[in-house]
Motif scaffolding. Structure first.
Motif, mmCIF file in Angstrom:
data_model
loop_
_atom_site.group_PDB
_atom_site.id
_atom_site.type_symbol
_atom_site.label_atom_id
_atom_site.label_comp_id
_atom_site.label_asym_id
_atom_site.label_seq_id
_atom_site.Cartn_x
_atom_site.Cartn_y
_atom_site.Cartn_z
ATOM 1 N N GLU A 240 63.165 103.934 68.821
ATOM 2 C CA GLU A 240 61.889 103.247 68.672
ATOM 3 C C GLU A 240 61.628 102.865 67.213
ATOM 4 O OE1 GLU A 240 59.307 106.085 70.468
ATOM 5 O OE2 GLU A 240 59.449 105.176 72.467
ATOM 6 N N SER A 241 62.032 103.748 66.285
ATOM 7 C CA SER A 241 61.903 103.421 64.858
ATOM 8 C C SER A 241 62.806 102.248 64.496
ATOM 9 C CB SER A 241 62.253 104.642 64.004
ATOM 10 O OG SER A 241 61.355 105.699 64.241
ATOM 11 N N LEU A 242 64.002 102.246 65.056
ATOM 12 C CA LEU A 242 64.932 101.138 64.821
ATOM 13 C C LEU A 242 64.346 99.827 65.356
ATOM 14 C CD1 LEU A 242 67.748 99.982 64.057
ATOM 15 C CD2 LEU A 242 68.499 100.625 66.369
ATOM 16 N N PHE A 243 63.758 99.870 66.549
ATOM 17 C CA PHE A 243 63.191 98.658 67.154
ATOM 18 C C PHE A 243 62.078 98.063 66.292
ATOM 19 C CE2 PHE A 243 64.280 100.611 71.551
ATOM 20 C CZ PHE A 243 65.618 100.317 71.357
ATOM 21 N N ALA A 244 61.399 98.910 65.541
ATOM 22 C CA ALA A 244 60.283 98.450 64.717
ATOM 23 C C ALA A 244 60.724 97.905 63.359
ATOM 24 C CB ALA A 244 59.287 99.588 64.508
ATOM 25 N N SER A 245 61.999 98.044 63.034
ATOM 26 C CA SER A 245 62.488 97.631 61.723
ATOM 27 C C SER A 245 62.693 96.124 61.650
ATOM 28 C CB SER A 245 63.802 98.341 61.402
ATOM 29 O OG SER A 245 64.845 97.875 62.239
ATOM 30 N N GLU A 246 62.614 95.584 60.438
ATOM 31 C CA GLU A 246 62.836 94.154 60.232
ATOM 32 C C GLU A 246 64.287 93.781 60.504
ATOM 33 O OE1 GLU A 246 61.518 92.752 56.478
ATOM 34 O OE2 GLU A 246 59.471 93.497 56.686
ATOM 35 N N LEU A 247 65.206 94.681 60.149
ATOM 36 C CA LEU A 247 66.631 94.418 60.388
ATOM 37 C C LEU A 247 66.894 94.184 61.861
ATOM 38 C CD1 LEU A 247 69.606 94.377 59.413
ATOM 39 C CD2 LEU A 247 69.640 96.863 59.768
ATOM 40 N N PHE A 248 66.298 95.016 62.704
ATOM 41 C CA PHE A 248 66.494 94.897 64.143
ATOM 42 C C PHE A 248 65.819 93.640 64.675
ATOM 43 C CE2 PHE A 248 65.614 95.739 68.600
ATOM 44 C CZ PHE A 248 66.796 96.301 69.049
ATOM 45 N N SER A 249 64.598 93.384 64.248
ATOM 46 C CA SER A 249 63.834 92.242 64.752
ATOM 47 C C SER A 249 64.481 90.908 64.397
ATOM 48 C CB SER A 249 62.411 92.275 64.194
ATOM 49 O OG SER A 249 61.745 93.459 64.591
ATOM 50 N N ALA A 250 65.130 90.855 63.244
ATOM 51 C CA ALA A 250 65.734 89.607 62.787
ATOM 52 C C ALA A 250 67.101 89.344 63.410
ATOM 53 C CB ALA A 250 65.861 89.615 61.263
#
Length: 327
Positions: A240-250
């Motif tokens: 869930e923390s990963l999903f919230a990151s900019e790296l993941f979103s981009a």
């Protein structure tokens, strides 16, 4: 299992012809460029097919109606992760805008909402009509839930535009709704063993996790089985923390999968290297390096360039073989 055998007995011969025409429209984008003669042959064949579909519908008493797209709801079970991408500039949409909708879709009266309908197949045509703001031509027929999901599954399977994880989640959703596995196998045109693997993968990973990662067009069964085996509820908070990151979103869906898989496995794969030499002759050597994300092969010898070009020419063939094995 052919689409004709699958649909036979569900909608009757006339609607089967309509289904065929809807299926074929979805595959046109995959055809390569053709010469003038071939292009004309394809166009004439398409026109003949569409005319036959309409003719058969009228002969058997099925009435083609113009229905406002806003009165037609999507199927009660989703088969996609995310929405089907379609814009007014899409060639498929433009063809309808310029020449009209030649082949009707199939809908049924909505089982719960009076005056509304549910689409069984022809989803892209319905979306195109919504985009263009025009009525959609449709055949209305009373069909049961099982018949609708079979039509929906076959439409996508024949067009081959559902990824592995989309098929797996579709199968799992159908089973959760109480559909028999025999029906699900027919909808996905698969066998009992493969269906069990699909449902096992989709049931092992929470639906929100799959939704965040997306449809992963480049990754099939092997990758998702590896993810399912590595996943545990203990990893959910980190994901869930990963999903919230900019790296993941981009990132695109395949890259998001790489990031999530690395997290659930617990550590990145250690770089490895090895040397290859042919069984016959020792003049050529290959240096192979991989770190889990990249895979590099470098040849060294007088014939390295020639062999490299030979291998490059075979890449399409080798990749097609790889995909057949993976799928």
């Amino acid at each position: 299992m052919s689409r004709r055998n699958t649909l036979n007995g569900i909608f009757g011969g006339a609607v089967e012809e309509l289904a065929a025409a809807n299926f074929e429209q979805g595959t046109e984008a995959k055809r390569g460029s053709a010469g003038p003669v071939r292009s004309m042959a394809l166009s004439l064949g398409k026109m003949e097919e569409e005319a036959m579909a309409m003719h058969e519908a009228l002969l058997t008493g099925l009435r083609v109606q113009d229905i406002a797209p806003e009165l037609i709801d999507d199927s009660f079970v989703r088969d996609r992760i995310g929405d089907l991408a379609l814009s007014e500039r899409d060639p498929f949409v433009q063809s309808i805008a310029d020449g009209g909708q030649e082949v009707p879709i199939l809908v049924r009266p909505h089982p719960e909402r009076e005056g509304r309908y549910q689409v069984a197949y022809g989803h892209r045509r319905l979306r195109a009509a919504r985009l263009l703001g025009i009525p959609v031509k449709a055949v209305v027929k009373q069909i049961a839930d099982e018949e609708l999901v079979v039509a929906q599954g076959v439409e996508n399977t024949v067009r081959s535009n559902l990824t592995y994880i989309e098929k797996a989640t579709f199968a799992h959703t159908l089973e959760e709704r109480g559909f028999r596995r025999a029906v699900i196998m027919k909808a996905l045109t698969t066998d009992k063993t493969e269906l069990s693997k699909m449902i096992s993968v989709a049931s092992s990973i929470p639906a929100p996790v799959i939704a965040h990662i997306g449809n992963t067009p480049a990754y099939g069964r092997r990758k998702w089985i590896a993810f399912a085996e590595a996943y545990s509820e203990k990893k959910l908070s980190k994901l869930e923390s990963l999903f919230a990151s900019e790296l993941f979103s981009a990132a695109d869906s395949d890259k998001r999968f790489d990031l999530a898989l690395e997290l659930v496995v617990g550590k990145a794969a250690k770089p490895s290297a090895r040397t290859w030499t042919p069984r016959e002759g020792q003049a050529l050597t290959g240096s192979i390096k991989t770190d889990g994300r990249t895979y590099t092969v470098a040849f060294k010898a007088n014939e390295a360039t020639a062999f490299g070009e030979f291998l490059t020419d075979k890449l399409d063939e080798l990749y097609a073989e790889f995909k057949r094995i993976e799928d």
